[in-house]
Design a protein around this motif. Structure first.
Motif, short mmCIF file in Angstrom:
data_model
loop_
_atom_site.label_atom_id
_atom_site.label_comp_id
_atom_site.label_asym_id
_atom_site.label_seq_id
_atom_site.Cartn_x
_atom_site.Cartn_y
_atom_site.Cartn_z
N LEU A 65 40.52 32.42 30.32
CA LEU A 65 39.70 31.34 30.86
C LEU A 65 38.43 31.97 31.42
O LEU A 65 38.49 32.88 32.25
CB LEU A 65 40.45 30.61 31.97
N ALA A 66 37.29 31.51 30.94
CA ALA A 66 36.01 32.12 31.34
C ALA A 66 35.67 31.79 32.79
O ALA A 66 35.95 30.70 33.28
CB ALA A 66 34.90 31.62 30.41
N ASP A 67 35.08 32.76 33.46
CA ASP A 67 34.53 32.59 34.81
C ASP A 67 35.51 31.98 35.80
O ASP A 67 35.21 30.96 36.44
CB ASP A 67 33.26 31.73 34.75
N PRO A 68 36.68 32.57 35.99
CA PRO A 68 37.61 32.00 36.97
C PRO A 68 37.10 32.21 38.39
O PRO A 68 36.46 33.22 38.70
CB PRO A 68 38.89 32.79 36.73
N ASP A 69 37.39 31.24 39.25
CA ASP A 69 37.05 31.37 40.66
C ASP A 69 38.04 32.26 41.39
O ASP A 69 37.74 32.78 42.47
CB ASP A 69 37.02 29.99 41.32
N ALA A 70 39.22 32.40 40.82
CA ALA A 70 40.25 33.25 41.42
C ALA A 70 41.15 33.82 40.35
O ALA A 70 41.42 33.17 39.34
CB ALA A 70 41.07 32.45 42.43
N VAL A 71 41.60 35.04 40.58
CA VAL A 71 42.58 35.69 39.71
C VAL A 71 43.82 35.95 40.55
O VAL A 71 43.74 36.60 41.60
CB VAL A 71 42.04 37.00 39.13
N PHE A 72 44.96 35.41 40.12
CA PHE A 72 46.23 35.62 40.80
C PHE A 72 47.00 36.71 40.07
O PHE A 72 47.24 36.60 38.86
CB PHE A 72 47.05 34.33 40.82
N VAL A 73 47.40 37.74 40.78
CA VAL A 73 48.12 38.87 40.19
C VAL A 73 49.60 38.69 40.48
O VAL A 73 50.05 38.80 41.62
CB VAL A 73 47.60 40.20 40.76
N GLY A 75 52.47 40.38 39.06
CA GLY A 75 53.27 41.40 38.40
C GLY A 75 52.65 42.00 37.16
O GLY A 75 53.34 42.66 36.39
N ALA A 76 51.36 41.78 36.93
CA ALA A 76 50.70 42.34 35.76
C ALA A 76 50.41 43.82 35.96
O ALA A 76 50.00 44.24 37.05
CB ALA A 76 49.40 41.59 35.49
N ASP A 77 50.63 44.62 34.91
CA ASP A 77 50.31 46.05 34.99
C ASP A 77 48.80 46.27 35.01
O ASP A 77 48.28 47.05 35.81
CB ASP A 77 50.94 46.80 33.82
N GLU A 78 48.11 45.61 34.10
CA GLU A 78 46.66 45.75 33.99
C GLU A 78 45.99 44.57 34.70
O GLU A 78 46.31 43.42 34.42
CB GLU A 78 46.23 45.78 32.52
N VAL A 79 45.07 44.88 35.60
CA VAL A 79 44.39 43.83 36.36
C VAL A 79 42.89 43.96 36.17
O VAL A 79 42.30 45.01 36.46
CB VAL A 79 44.72 43.93 37.87
N THR A 80 42.28 42.92 35.65
CA THR A 80 40.83 42.84 35.55
C THR A 80 40.39 41.55 36.22
O THR A 80 41.06 40.52 36.10
CB THR A 80 40.37 42.85 34.09
N ALA A 81 39.29 41.61 36.93
CA ALA A 81 38.79 40.43 37.62
C ALA A 81 37.27 40.43 37.56
O ALA A 81 36.63 41.44 37.87
CB ALA A 81 39.26 40.43 39.07
N PRO A 82 36.67 39.32 37.15
CA PRO A 82 35.22 39.25 37.09
C PRO A 82 34.62 39.30 38.49
O PRO A 82 35.27 38.90 39.46
CB PRO A 82 34.95 37.89 36.42
N PRO A 83 33.40 39.78 38.63
CA PRO A 83 32.77 39.83 39.96
C PRO A 83 32.53 38.42 40.50
O PRO A 83 32.34 37.47 39.74
CB PRO A 83 31.44 40.55 39.69
N GLY A 84 32.62 38.31 41.81
CA GLY A 84 32.31 37.03 42.44
C GLY A 84 33.50 36.17 42.76
O GLY A 84 33.46 35.37 43.70
N GLY A 85 34.58 36.28 42.00
CA GLY A 85 35.75 35.46 42.26
C GLY A 85 36.72 36.13 43.22
O GLY A 85 36.57 37.31 43.57
N SER A 86 37.70 35.37 43.66
CA SER A 86 38.73 35.90 44.54
C SER A 86 39.81 36.60 43.74
O SER A 86 40.11 36.22 42.60
CB SER A 86 39.37 34.76 45.35
N VAL A 87 40.42 37.61 44.33
CA VAL A 87 41.60 38.25 43.76
C VAL A 87 42.74 38.04 44.75
O VAL A 87 42.62 38.42 45.92
CB VAL A 87 41.39 39.74 43.49
#
Length: 242
Positions: A65-73, A75-87
């Motif tokens: 999903l493009a340009d998420p406002d938040a990324v919820f982690v 249990g994922a091994d690999e975590v990528t998050a675009p700048p500006g959003g919440s993690v």
């Protein structure tokens, strides 16, 4: 001017990930997540049904999903998050320590620990008494509150390390209680006591069996009410069947 709907991406493919993704989509966000394992979906009929409905409406999708406002982690091994959003970290392996994830990403991360039970994961996410949110960065905490505003669970704010410890503290308490109830059952058998009657008498104690607790003007579930729930916590379920 129309306000853009909030978007969230959920990373992970286990039960917690699909339950969080479905709950967020139900609460009004547009959400993407990985396609869950069929066995996970099969164990949660209500979750499976709601996820299908949300997919048909477009609120939930599998993939990116493009340009998420938040990324919820979750249990994922690999975590990528675009700048500006919440993690927002659900404090599951391999990221039980949110500080480690924060260091790996080089940005503030909010701890939002989840302890969802198989068979009632969606209900646990949407019907908890409170949701723990912990951060050392006030702005990150405010952004997380905005993203989670539609979830009908009141937030309980604390610092990052305290939030991460909640899961360990809860698991420890459940294990202590589980051992206690096993010992209680053994003691009842040893002395010839009726386990069911012992439990009934324990419930009669108002310190334990009060049907409601009051906080201000709002009644809250008391221990006896929780014991009668259709899906009590595992320890209480064991107590019911001793």
């Amino acid at each position: 001017m129309a306000v853009r709907e909030l978007r969230a991406r959920v990373l992970g493919d286990g039960l917690t990930a699909i339950a969080v993704a479905t709950g967020l989509a139900w609460s009004g966000l547009r959400v993407s997540c990985a396609r869950p394992d069929p066995a996970v979906s099969a164990s949660e009929p209500r979750l499976q049904e709601l996820a299908r409905s949300l997919r048909r409406s477009g609120a939930l999708s599998f993939g990116e999903l493009a340009d998420p406002d938040a990324v919820f982690v979750c249990g994922a091994d690999e975590v990528t998050a675009p700048p500006g959003g919440s993690v927002i970290n659900c404090a599951l392996p391999p990221w039980e320590c949110t500080r480690d994830l924060q260091a790996a990403l080089g940005r503030p991360v909010v701890s939002h620990p989840q302890l969802l039970r198989e068979g009632s994961a969606l209900e646990d996410f949407l019907s908890a008494d409170y949701a723990v949110l912990g951060a050392d960065d006030a702005e990150a905490l405010v952004r997380a509150d905005v993203v989670l505003a539609g979830v009908p669970v009141p937030p309980l704010h604390c610092d990052l390390d305290s939030a991460d410890l909640v899961l360990h503290a809860t698991n420890g308490l459940l294990e202590v209680e589980r051992e206690y109830f096993h010992e209680l059952a053994e003691l009842c058998r040893a002395v010839g006591a009726d386990v069911a009657r012992v439990i009934e008498c324990v419930r009669a104690d108002p310190r334990i069996g009060a049907d409601t607790e009051r906080r201000g003007d709002s009644p809250r579930r008391g221990p006896a009410t929780r014991l009668r729930e259709d899906r009590p916590p595992p320890v209480l379920a064991e107590l019911e069947t001793l």
